[in-house]
Design a protein around this motif. Structure first.
Motif, short mmCIF file in Angstrom:
data_model
loop_
_atom_site.label_atom_id
_atom_site.label_comp_id
_atom_site.label_asym_id
_atom_site.label_seq_id
_atom_site.Cartn_x
_atom_site.Cartn_y
_atom_site.Cartn_z
N LYS A 145 0.85 -1.19 0.00
CA LYS A 145 0.00 0.00 0.00
C LYS A 145 0.89 1.24 0.00
CE LYS A 145 -3.74 -2.25 2.56
NZ LYS A 145 -4.61 -2.19 3.77
N LEU A 146 0.58 2.14 -0.91
CA LEU A 146 1.36 3.37 -1.05
C LEU A 146 0.45 4.55 -0.76
CD1 LEU A 146 4.06 4.63 -1.79
CD2 LEU A 146 3.39 4.54 -4.20
N ASP A 147 0.69 5.23 0.38
CA ASP A 147 -0.16 6.34 0.82
C ASP A 147 0.58 7.65 0.61
OD1 ASP A 147 -1.92 8.07 1.94
OD2 ASP A 147 -2.05 7.08 3.88
N HIS A 173 -2.70 -1.00 -3.47
CA HIS A 173 -3.42 0.19 -3.02
C HIS A 173 -2.57 1.43 -3.27
CE1 HIS A 173 -5.79 -2.85 -1.08
NE2 HIS A 173 -6.63 -1.98 -0.56
N LEU A 174 -3.15 2.38 -3.99
CA LEU A 174 -2.44 3.62 -4.32
C LEU A 174 -3.31 4.81 -3.95
CD1 LEU A 174 -0.06 5.13 -5.63
CD2 LEU A 174 -1.21 4.85 -7.84
N ASN A 175 -2.83 5.62 -3.01
CA ASN A 175 -3.56 6.81 -2.57
C ASN A 175 -2.82 8.05 -3.04
OD1 ASN A 175 -4.99 8.82 -1.31
ND2 ASN A 175 -4.87 7.96 0.75
N LYS A 195 -2.14 -0.10 -17.99
CA LYS A 195 -1.04 -1.05 -18.16
C LYS A 195 -0.88 -1.99 -16.97
CE LYS A 195 0.21 0.56 -22.14
NZ LYS A 195 0.04 -0.25 -23.37
N ASN A 196 -1.17 -1.52 -15.77
CA ASN A 196 -0.98 -2.32 -14.57
C ASN A 196 -2.28 -3.04 -14.21
OD1 ASN A 196 -1.03 -2.93 -11.62
ND2 ASN A 196 1.02 -2.06 -11.69
N ASN A 197 -2.21 -4.35 -14.08
CA ASN A 197 -3.38 -5.16 -13.77
C ASN A 197 -3.37 -5.71 -12.35
OD1 ASN A 197 -4.73 -4.98 -16.31
ND2 ASN A 197 -3.25 -6.43 -17.15
N PHE A 198 -2.57 -5.06 -11.47
CA PHE A 198 -2.48 -5.52 -10.09
C PHE A 198 -2.99 -4.48 -9.11
CE2 PHE A 198 0.53 -8.06 -12.44
CZ PHE A 198 0.31 -9.33 -11.94
N LEU A 199 -3.16 -3.24 -9.55
CA LEU A 199 -3.71 -2.20 -8.68
C LEU A 199 -5.21 -2.43 -8.53
CD1 LEU A 199 -1.84 1.00 -9.90
CD2 LEU A 199 -1.83 0.10 -7.57
N LYS A 200 -5.68 -2.47 -7.29
CA LYS A 200 -7.10 -2.72 -7.02
C LYS A 200 -7.80 -1.53 -6.38
CE LYS A 200 -6.54 -7.72 -6.47
NZ LYS A 200 -7.27 -8.00 -7.72
N HIS A 201 -7.06 -0.70 -5.68
CA HIS A 201 -7.65 0.40 -4.91
C HIS A 201 -6.89 1.68 -5.24
CE1 HIS A 201 -8.76 2.90 -1.52
NE2 HIS A 201 -9.66 2.01 -1.15
N VAL A 202 -7.56 2.63 -5.89
CA VAL A 202 -6.93 3.88 -6.31
C VAL A 202 -7.77 5.06 -5.82
CG1 VAL A 202 -6.19 5.31 -8.26
CG2 VAL A 202 -5.84 2.83 -8.32
N ASN A 203 -7.10 6.01 -5.17
CA ASN A 203 -7.76 7.20 -4.64
C ASN A 203 -7.18 8.43 -5.32
OD1 ASN A 203 -8.88 9.28 -3.16
ND2 ASN A 203 -8.57 8.32 -1.17
N ASN A 224 -9.28 -1.47 -17.94
CA ASN A 224 -8.77 -2.13 -16.74
C ASN A 224 -9.71 -3.23 -16.27
OD1 ASN A 224 -8.41 -2.41 -13.65
ND2 ASN A 224 -6.59 -1.30 -14.29
N LYS A 225 -9.14 -4.38 -15.88
CA LYS A 225 -9.94 -5.52 -15.44
C LYS A 225 -9.65 -5.92 -14.00
CE LYS A 225 -11.66 -5.84 -19.53
NZ LYS A 225 -13.05 -5.35 -19.79
N SER A 226 -8.90 -5.10 -13.27
CA SER A 226 -8.55 -5.47 -11.89
C SER A 226 -9.01 -4.45 -10.86
CB SER A 226 -7.03 -5.65 -11.76
OG SER A 226 -6.36 -4.43 -12.02
N LEU A 227 -9.26 -3.22 -11.27
CA LEU A 227 -9.59 -2.15 -10.33
C LEU A 227 -10.98 -2.36 -9.74
CD1 LEU A 227 -8.39 0.59 -9.32
CD2 LEU A 227 -9.72 1.70 -11.12
N ASP A 228 -11.07 -2.44 -8.41
CA ASP A 228 -12.38 -2.62 -7.78
C ASP A 228 -12.78 -1.45 -6.88
OD1 ASP A 228 -10.90 -2.94 -5.48
OD2 ASP A 228 -11.11 -5.11 -5.43
#
Length: 550
Positions: A145-147, A173-175, A195-203, A224-228
């Motif tokens: 997680k990167l805040d 997680h990217l904030n 391009k990135n398919n591993f990020l799920k949480h973006v703020n 994107n197919k991973s962002l939830d």
């Protein structure tokens, strides 16, 4: 500031820039974190970096000396662990930043590089400080997680971050909230998410994102197919931008939480976003509080709620929804089977609107377990109604207090029916032919009925009117319609008009025959008499012709 000509090239190519690159872009192209974990010497680098027999404590004066030199590093050729390598890379690239304004290493950041969450919240480190952090994150497999909330990295810092995360498989997680990304920075984040398919949480909250960035956000929702989880709150997205985003959201197959509170969503934007819920089948939480859905948005949302079965939580607080909008929403809620939490407080719903919503939840197929009407008072009847819902299932009603009297605004009173409307409803209910009913009233077959006889026949027919109301009706028909000198009701024109229409097969306007009619209700009544009789005669003729042919 720069723009990207074609995002398909990606930030790995200098061809993506259509204007002269800024210092950040020069650093970005110069920095290649795909090298070894401890980077090679760059041009002009001191040979002391590669001296394996000396200590590096004299290279710079920071609070990281013990951390970097406390264990053997790759510089000495000894065995190392990943944490020490990341801290070493961070310290090295702080010193190698190709600018006069070099970022100073921070012990807090160095320690966080070996933890699951890298906290740089509210530190205002600026864009240049992201240069060494991104270098350390390139081969880091600890940080998940990167805040960066309030780090003020702007576009310059985002460029470095995108380079490090585009192939990262660890950070989920990217904030980036409150970083003044604006349009240019948002473009880079959008490229990263495609391009990135591993990020799920973006703020991306509080980044001054406007309508011109909506295309890039819509592209993310399509590709994107991973962002939830996506947070776009506290931005400046308006009607046109939301329309683009809504079109992409309709067919998105992965996003589960979408926050759009504190934007400029109203009118066309509110309608488009509401309509997208008809087709979306994966979204679980939608927060559109502090916008302007109003009447138009409520109408569109009501229709979507009838069809959507996957949305679990909806926040409509502070959306200028009046009691009209509450009535519309209640119709959708009555048929909705998926929603569990509805927050609609701080709206001018009035006590009537609140009662409509609770009544829909109680009477329909709704599965709502929490209804938040915070800041809106209710009457005791609404609270009692909610208690009946609690008998069926767990139900929580939050409100702004109970008042003794309902609001005058929005109070719904039953309209008193006109006397003629009561007679018309009676005729429809009893399937009586109007012309024959008048003939039954007229025992002398003179096509003229006295007012007393008219009232007596209405009483005998059990028409649901008081005798005084029947008298008023008789006077209205006699005074406003065709009447004889004695004030009797004259219905000679009704059969004449029917015969004319049967012969000519055209519709005759009663106004030409009754120009003195000024009472609209009486006119509608006589017009209805005519059409009802005409339909009966027409059916009889068709039936008789069919029988003759047979």
């Amino acid at each position: 500031m720069t723009t990207m000509e074609n995002t398909t090239h990606g930030p790995n190519s200098v061809e993506t820039f259509v204007t002269s690159p800024s210092q950040a872009e020069k650093n970005y192209n110069h920095y290649d974190p795909t090298r070894e974990r401890v980077p090679h010497k760059v041009e002009g680098e001191d040979d002391a970096y590669n001296n394996s027999s000396t200590d590096s404590s004299d290279e710079y004066d920071t609070d990281l000396e013990v951390e970097i030199t406390g264990k053997p590093s790759s510089k000495t050729g000894g065995e190392t662990d990943p944490d020490v390598i990341c801290r070493d890379v961070y310290g090295r690239w702080c010193d190698k930043y190709p600018s006069r304004h070099k970022p100073f290493p921070q012990s807090h950041i160095s320690k966080s590089l070996s933890e699951k969450t890298l906290h740089i919240k509210h530190r205002s480190i600026g864009g240049p400080a992201m240069f060494p952090i991104s270098a350390a994150l390139t081969n880091n497999f600890r940080v998940q997680k990167l805040d960066l909330d309030g780090a003020d990295i702007k576009e310059e810092g985002v460029i470095y971050l995108v380079k490090a995360l585009v192939d990262n498989v660890t950070v989920s997680h990217l904030n980036l909230s409150n970083n003044n990304l604006e349009h240019e920075g948002t473009q880079w984040v959008a490229y990263l998410l495609t391009k990135n398919n591993f990020l799920k949480h973006v703020n991306l909250s509080g980044n001054k994102i406007q309508d011109r960035s909506a295309y890039h956000i819509a592209t993310v929702l399509e590709v994107n197919k991973s962002l939830d989880h996506l947070d776009l709150s506290h931005n400046q997205l308006g009607e046109q931008g939301i329309k683009l985003i809504a079109a992409a959201l309709a067919y998105n197959s992965c996003l589960k939480t979408f926050r759009l509170n504190w934007n400029h969503i109203r009118r066309q934007g509110a309608v488009a976003l509401s309509q997208s819920l008809k087709f979306n089948d994966c979204l679980r939480l939608l927060d559109v509080s502090w916008n302007g859905f109003g009447y138009e948005g409520s109408l569109a949302l009501s229709k979507s709620l009838k069809e959507n079965k996957t949305l679990r939580e909806l926040n409509l607080s502070n959306n200028r929804i009046s009691w009209h909008g509450a009535l519309l929403l209640s119709r959708g809620l009555k048929l909705n089977v998926g929603l569990h939490i509805l927050r609609i407080g701080h709206n001018p719903l009035t006590t009537t609107g609140c009662h409509d919503i609770v009544n829909a939840i109680a009477a329909g197929s709704s599965q709502i377990k929490t209804l938040d009407l915070e800041g809106v008072p209710i009457v005791a009847e609404t609270e009692i109604l909610s208690s009946f819902v609690r008998l069926k299932r767990d139900f929580l009603l939050l409100h702004g207090g109970i008042v003794y009297l309902p609001d005058i605004l929005g109070e719904r009173r039953e309209r008193k029916k006109d006397h003629m409307e009561v007679v018309m409803e009676y005729i429809k209910a009893t399937l009586t032919r109007p012309l024959e009913m008048l003939k039954n009233f007229d025992k002398t077959t003179s096509l003229v009925i006295s007012q007393d006889e008219f009232v007596a026949r209405l009483v005998k027919a059990d028409v649901p009117l008081h005798k005084s109301e029947m008298r008023i009706l008789a006077n209205a028909v006699a005074d406003k319609g065709r009447q004889s000198k004695t004030g009797s009701v004259d219905y000679k024109l009704v059969p004449i008009i029917v015969i004319i229409n049967l012969l000519t097969k055209t519709t005759v306007n009663l106004v030409n025959f009754l120009p003195e009619i000024s009472n609209s209700t009486v006119f509608v009544f006589i017009q209805w008499f005519y059409f009802h009789s005409f339909e009966i005669y027409k059916r009889r003729i068709i039936h008789s012709r069919g029988r003759d042919v047979a």
